[in-house]
Design an enzyme around this catalytic site. Structure first.
Site, PDB file in Angstrom:
ATOM      1  N   CYS A   1    -141.723   3.994  85.373  1.00 54.57           N
ATOM      2  CA  CYS A   1    -142.396   2.959  86.165  1.00 54.57           C
ATOM      3  C   CYS A   1    -143.349   2.155  85.289  1.00 54.57           C
ATOM      4  O   CYS A   1    -142.911   1.420  84.420  1.00 54.57           O
ATOM      5  CB  CYS A   1    -143.075   3.605  87.373  1.00 54.57           C
TER       6      CYS A   1
ATOM      7  N   HIS B   1    -138.853   7.213  89.978  1.00 53.32           N
ATOM      8  CA  HIS B   1    -139.754   8.309  89.586  1.00 53.32           C
ATOM      9  C   HIS B   1    -139.058   9.669  89.683  1.00 53.32           C
ATOM     10  O   HIS B   1    -139.126  10.306  90.739  1.00 53.32           O
ATOM     11  CB  HIS B   1    -140.964   8.337  90.520  1.00 53.32           C
TER      12      HIS B   1
ATOM     13  N   GLU C   1    -140.100  12.414  88.512  1.00 54.14           N
ATOM     14  CA  GLU C   1    -141.102  13.483  88.673  1.00 54.14           C
ATOM     15  C   GLU C   1    -141.535  13.627  90.134  1.00 54.14           C
ATOM     16  O   GLU C   1    -142.206  14.586  90.488  1.00 54.14           O
ATOM     17  CB  GLU C   1    -142.302  13.231  87.753  1.00 54.14           C
TER      18      GLU C   1
END
Lengths: 974, 256
Positions: free
Chosen positions: B95, B201, B203
């Site tokens: 990002c 994302h 994560e």
């Protein structure tokens, strides 16, 4: 030498076009620039070299100085900040330049936005069409035709200069007649030219006590800063006098009698199960989470500023409540934000004015709404805090003043290690000899009540006294430095947020812990020169915290702050003298008895009076269904309900807010295949633990017209029940109260307030759910004029927002609202009565406990608490979320009601709709007694909601999101 | 060894969950460094095999996303990072980190404002480019990940796009374009795939309970008497990197 760099996105990428879409037939937007006026004494090589810091040539183009006029255009429109307003882009630009040149350049940078347009229309019309792109309270607009532009005037457009006159302090004659005391309290201290500084908001009772204190105890007149400081500390905003003062027979006042007492009694009853660690005394309430951590929660309002500057008001609100977490205990890490917006219908285009001459137009409901949404967007997203839950509520009563609720959940370790012991993080105390350290943003004229901005050269009126644009990045750095480093190194003894009243409140508040303080105002870092002593003391500039630091720890703390690029300054020390002492330019400008400052305000007896009954036909008329303009066809009416503002989706807001940063989301704001708004969210703030935190809310402002006691009961029950439905045990739930009232000096409104507070006591005690934090805002009224210049007063409905927070033992046990599979049985738990029927806490508590038992037996696979829109809206949302349908037979609903419409749409409390696999039927029904539970139908694979009654087909509606998301999908397109 | 250095500071905000993802993936060591600490002692970077530029809002996107943070890196750390890449070590930008890497020209292209002009948080379906051979993506198939950005509209010149395609540098494409990105590009890589940037994302898609439909999937698994998984497929992106480094840098100790 100064230089101006202007950067524009390449043509096809210019998103600003959409902002002027309404004028696309008259205005052709040629270019939009972010422009930086850089006055930093750079040599010409440096000027050339810094260009690359601003430009990404793949998607942008850059113009130097007046080369911006190379394009073919008719007008240049520049929007820049008014003097004193925080200019974050300019700050970052200056930092980038300093970094690159590896020196601190003297001088200033200003940012602005420039639009080049082609248009046949004249300046006045251009101004009108750009009115949605700037806010005159904080920005100024310049419109120049191409011939009017010269290289010189282009360069100077954005410049903003402040002069630097200031005064230290003045003595104020307090030996006045009652009449003059009233004037002083109402209009403020007189300036030399006879004008007044703005309200102290101290009425005669208070002024007389102050007069007596100075003449008889101190035996002198007060200084201006002393009066301003007392006014801040004694304000309704800080001391909550309406909730504290005796009212009728309630001699302890509403807060003590109904809120605090409820919590105290509940904690006593819960005994070993009491989970409260710190309630009411701190910036936020602290409860237990798991073995390692506690959580804190706080919900704030920021209403008045948001009416004037929606973006600034809302962003200041959200970053402000984040600071409540950071300043809670020894510092909690913000882990989730919540929001709640009460607006007027954005389609309402009938303007309101503040003045009779119709010159000061209020912002339209739509502008307020867009600005507030964007303010929380920027504040929450930039801070890296997920915004996980929220609501919108619409009513014409919010046209004069919107309500903007913002909340923050924080995570704080239970203990931190000190040299030789473990310190409890909920305890903090400034010690005599500690340095007073101010951290974060600099101090300016922001948020000073009604002060005139006399030191500005320009003719704009009081610009910097409007609310400020919060700066989430400055605060993020501050937050990281505190909760990710300094706290765990035990580098300070106490911490608090600088909010209302600025350092006058934060320092004086912490001074109670050590019993005194001594402050040198000349040490406070300022945004610009020209502030008088009293202005520095009460300024509400944002992004500041106050710490109490032992002298031997100061250098280590300061080192950490420097690394994080956070300014830290010692402005004085805490003492045990019993006095609050403030110096400025070597003068003692404030010397007050701390006892008097905090506890000197007299109590006043409030008297309430029961208002006349409003002629309300039926309580059903106050439900969301009842409020609709209906026809005869039930299907059409139902579709109207689903598309109505208070029932339909607010996905367009949720998707603009990062609800997943920190990776803690468990139940997101949008649930199921078709993304339906739930009224709760669940987060797992400690990724190493399976425990989770569920957050919810409820409010029913329209019910106040009938009975504010029942309005409050409904809010409390719904907020609790939303958490029960998803699987939280009632033993693990705590509440927060936010009273937003109107005309709270009127006996009738006080009666409603007292009734609502009484309900707060009854139901919290009834459910065993303690209050851990609260806030009130008492005067949400607008007085002004309509477009016919007729005086109007618009008051909100008395509103109690109840927020609930509960701990879920295992995140993976959470139950979402979406139907899971066809043929699952649909149950209604709790009795269906008419809207506003009395809420029976005792009976409800029992069925909530039984429900929890069913949850623990893993019997329930989807559930929703029945709230606005009643049973029918609930089942529709579950169907839509699950992308399935339902077949319902109302004959199976156990109820005393006879009217089918009332059965479908009544908002009576205490009910949960849930589904169960058919093979669990017997096991499930064995948990409950027969009369509490109705099996009303089953889930179907056909995507229709079919409701029958007495063998007639009442309703057969296709389950699709067209109506439910009509407003949400259309908001930014229409 | 697979030791991970994660940058933080100035508004970066995804460092902790990124750390957690690498830890679950089995990294030997994961440390978060404020960029100012790294600038103060640049040799620290020698101790690590993976460098992560996490998501966030560095400098509040004030000069454009990632630009101001990239300026700091360029002025202070670019040589060290280039050396890091030469040593065949791995870099990921997620990002805002992706935006920083493009501003540093370590990855091709640039990220402009979303076409809608609005920030957007939602889960998106992604198509993996099967011809991409990034060590980050071994065995990764089509996947669902959340995006959360205001400036994720991937733009690149036609010429550079052609070379991107020829060299199989596109990693993921959106199945439904959420932001106006050219050719639906969501993620690209460079340096034989060792440097990767992605707007989505990964994560935030580690635990089963992060899946937006986990309650439904749990119910379906239960009906089939199956257990719910602990993790989602995106954990494999982090595992790939960790395993690559453990293998590649098995016995190498680089002196600080």
């Amino acid at each position: 030498m100064s230089i101006r760099l202007s950067i524009a996105p390449k043509q096809a990428l210019d998103i600003n076009k959409s902002k002027l879409a309404a004028y696309k037939n008259t205005i052709d937007l040629i270019k939009t620039f972010n422009s930086f006026s850089i006055d930093l004494k750079l040599n010409s090589e440096e000027e050339k070299n810094i260009e690359k810091l601003f430009l990404n040539s793949q998607i942008e183009e850059l113009k130097v100085d007046e080369n911006i006029t190379d394009y073919e255009f008719d007008y240049l429109i520049e929007i820049s900040f008014l003097p004193g307003v925080t200019d974050n882009q300019a700050k970052t630009a200056k930092k980038s330049i300093n970094q690159y040149l590896k020196r601190n350049c003297d001088g200033e940078v200003f940012s602005s936005k420039i639009y080049l347009i082609k248009t046949p229309i004249q300046k006045e019309e251009i101004l009108e069409s750009f009115s949605s792109l700037y806010n005159p309270l904080i920005e100024k607009i310049n419109i120049l035709s191409k011939p009017e532009l010269s290289p010189e005037n282009f360069k100077n457009l954005a410049y903003v200069k402040l002069n630097s006159e200031k005064t230290s302090f003045s003595e104020v004659d307090i030996n006045l007649s009652d009449e003059d005391l009233i004037t002083l309290g109402k209009f403020g201290i007189a300036n030399e030219d006879g004008s007044r500084r703005g309200p102290l908001a101290l009425d005669l009772d208070y002024m007389k006590v102050i007069k007596d204190y100075f003449l008889n105890t101190e035996k002198r007149n007060p200084t201006d800063i002393e009066l301003e400081a007392i006014a801040q500390t004694w304000s309704e905003h800080c001391k909550h006098t309406i909730f504290a003062d005796p009212i009728d027979e309630v001699k302890d006042g509403l807060y003590k009698a109904y809120i605090k007492n409820a919590t105290n009694e509940i904690r006593k009853t819960k005994a070993a199960k009491d989970f409260c660690f710190s309630v009411f005394s701190d910036n936020a309430g602290i409860i237990e989470f798991n073995d390692e951590y506690n959580i804190c929660h706080k919900v704030e309002t920021h209403n008045s500023p948001s009416a004037l500057d929606p973006f600034g008001g809302a962003i200041t609100g959200i970053v402000g409540v984040n600071r409540d977490a950071i300043g809670c205990g020894l510092g909690a890490k913000p882990v989730a934000n919540t929001f709640g917006f009460c607006f007027a219908d954005p389609e309402d285009k009938d303007p309101l004015y503040r003045d009779k001459d119709l010159k000061q137009k209020m912002l339209s409901p739509r502008r307020i709404m867009e600005g507030v949404i964007e303010g929380v967007n920027v504040g929450g997203n930039c801070s890296g805090i997920p915004t996980v839950e929220g609501f919108t509520y619409f009513d014409s009563g919010f046209k004069g003043k919107p309500l903007v609720f913002v909340g923050t959940l924080g995570l704080i370790p239970k203990t931190i290690k000190s040299e030789n012991s473990e310190l409890k993080t909920e305890e903090k105390s400034a010690k005599p000899g500690d340095y007073i350290v101010v951290l974060g943003g600099r101090t300016g004229l922001d948020g000073i009540h009604g002060a005139t901005f006399s030191s500005v050269e320009m003719d704009e009126s009081s610009p910097a006294t409007a609310v400020q644009i919060g700066d989430p990045i400055t605060q993020k750095k501050l937050s990281d430095a505190i909760v990710k480093e300094a706290r765990d190194l035990n580098l300070y003894n106490s911490i608090t947020d600088c909010g209302a009243g600025g350092i006058s409140c934060s320092i004086a508040e912490m001074a109670r812990e050590s019993n005194g303080c001594r402050v040198n105002l000349n040490k406070v870092p300022l945004k610009y020169t020209g502030l008088s002593a009293w202005q520095v003391w009460i300024s509400e500039s944002q992004e500041r915290m106050t710490l109490s630091v032992a002298p031997e720890k100061w250098s280590q703390l300061n080192e950490i702050m420097q690394k994080h690029d956070v300014e830290a300054t010692v402005v004085g020390e805490f003492t045990n003298s019993g006095r609050c002492l403030v110096y400025h330019d070597e003068n003692e400008v404030l010397n007050l008895d701390l006892q008097f400052l905090h506890n000197g305000l007299p109590k006043r007896d409030l008297v309430s009076k029961k208002p006349k009954d409003l002629n309300i036909e039926s309580t059903e008329s106050l439900s969301e269904y009842g409020k609709l303009k209906k026809g005869n066809d039930l299907s059409t009416n139902f579709k109207k309900l689903i598309s109505s503002l208070n029932i339909s989706s607010h996905e367009y807001i949720n998707e603009q807010y990062d609800y997943e940063v920190q990776s803690n989301s468990v139940i997101k704001p949008l649930q199921g295949i078709n993304k339906v708004n739930g009224e709760f969210a669940i987060v797992r703030p400690d990724l190493k633990s399976n425990k989770a935190v569920a957050l919810s809310h409820a409010l029913y402002p329209s019910y106040s017209d009938y009975d504010s006691y029942r309005m409050a009961a409904a809010s409390i029950d719904s907020a609790i029940r939303n958490l029960i439905a998803t699987g939280v045990s009632i033993e693990n739930i705590a509440l927060l109260d936010n009273f937003c009232w109107c005309s709270a000096n009127k006996p009738e409104r006080l009666y409603q307030l007292k009734e609502a507070a009484r309900a707060c006591y009854d139901y919290a005690v009834g459910y065993g759910t303690p209050y851990i934090s609260g806030k009130d805002s008492m005067f949400n009224d607008f007085k002004g004029y309509n477009s016919a210049a007729e005086a109007v007063k618009i008051s909100i409905d008395p509103t109690l927002l109840i927020s609930s927070v509960g701990v879920l033992e295992n995140a993976l046990d959470a139950i979402s609202i979406d139907f899971k599979a066809k043929d699952d049985l649909i149950y209604v738990l709790g009795s269906t009565e008419s809207t506003l029927a009395e809420v029976n806490a005792k009976a409800n508590k029992k069925i909530y406990e039984l429900y929890h038992q069913a949850v623990k037996e893993n019997l329930i696979n989807s559930a929703i608490a029945v709230t606005k829109g009643g049973l029918a809206a609930s089942v529709y949302k579950m169907s839509l979320a699950g992308d399935l349908g339902a077949e319902i037979n109302l004959n199976n609903l156990k109820t005393n009601l006879s009217d089918d419409e009332t059965k479908l749409f009544s908002e009576s409390q205490g009910r949960i709709v849930f589904t169960v696999k058919p093979e669990f039927k017997e096991q499930l029904e064995a948990v409950f007694s027969n009369d509490e539970l109705s099996c009303i139908g089953k889930v179907s694979s056909e995507k229709n909601l079919k409701i029958d009654s007495n063998n007639t087909k009442l309703l057969n509606i296709e389950v699709k999101d067209t109506e439910y998301k009509k407003f949400s999908k259309g908001f930014y397109n229409g | 060894m697979a030791k991970v250095l994660i940058l933080s500071g100035f508004g970066i905000n995804c460092e902790e969950e990124s750390k957690y993802a690498f830890e679950i993936a089995g990294a030997n060591q994961v440390d978060i460094y404020h960029i100012n600490d790294l600038i103060k002692d640049k040799s620290i970077l020698n101790n690590y095999e993976i460098l992560c530029f996490p998501g966030g809002f560095s400098f509040g996107d004030d000069l454009g996303s990632g630009k101001a943070f990239a300026n700091i890196v360029r002025n202070n750390l670019l040589d060290e990072i280039e050396k890091f890449i030469e040593q065949k070590k791995l870099i990921i930008g997620i990002c805002n980190g992706f935006q920083v890497l493009t501003n540093l020209n370590l990855l091709p292209g640039a990220l402009a404002h979303n076409e809608s002009g609005l920030y957007i948080d939602k889960w998106v379906k992604l198509k993996i480019n099967p011809e991409n051979n990034s060590p980050w993506l071994s065995g990764i198939s089509d996947i669902e990940l959340p995006i959360a950005h205001g400036e994720g509209n991937y733009q690149i010149s036609e010429e550079a796009l052609n070379s991107l395609k020829t060299n199989h540098q596109i990693a993921f494409e959106y199945k439904e374009n959420p932001n106006g990105s050219l050719e639906n590009i969501a993620s690209v890589c460079s340096y034989e795939g060792r440097v990767i940037g992605m707007m989505p994302h990964p994560e935030r898609a580690i635990f089963f309970n992060q899946d937006p439909l986990w309650t439904l999937k749990k119910d379906q698994l239960k009906r089939q008497s199956k257990d719910v998984p602990e993790y989602l497929p995106a954990i494999n992106i982090f595992k790939n990197a960790v395993n690559y480094c453990k293998h590649k840098f098995e016995n190498i100790h680089i002196a600080p």
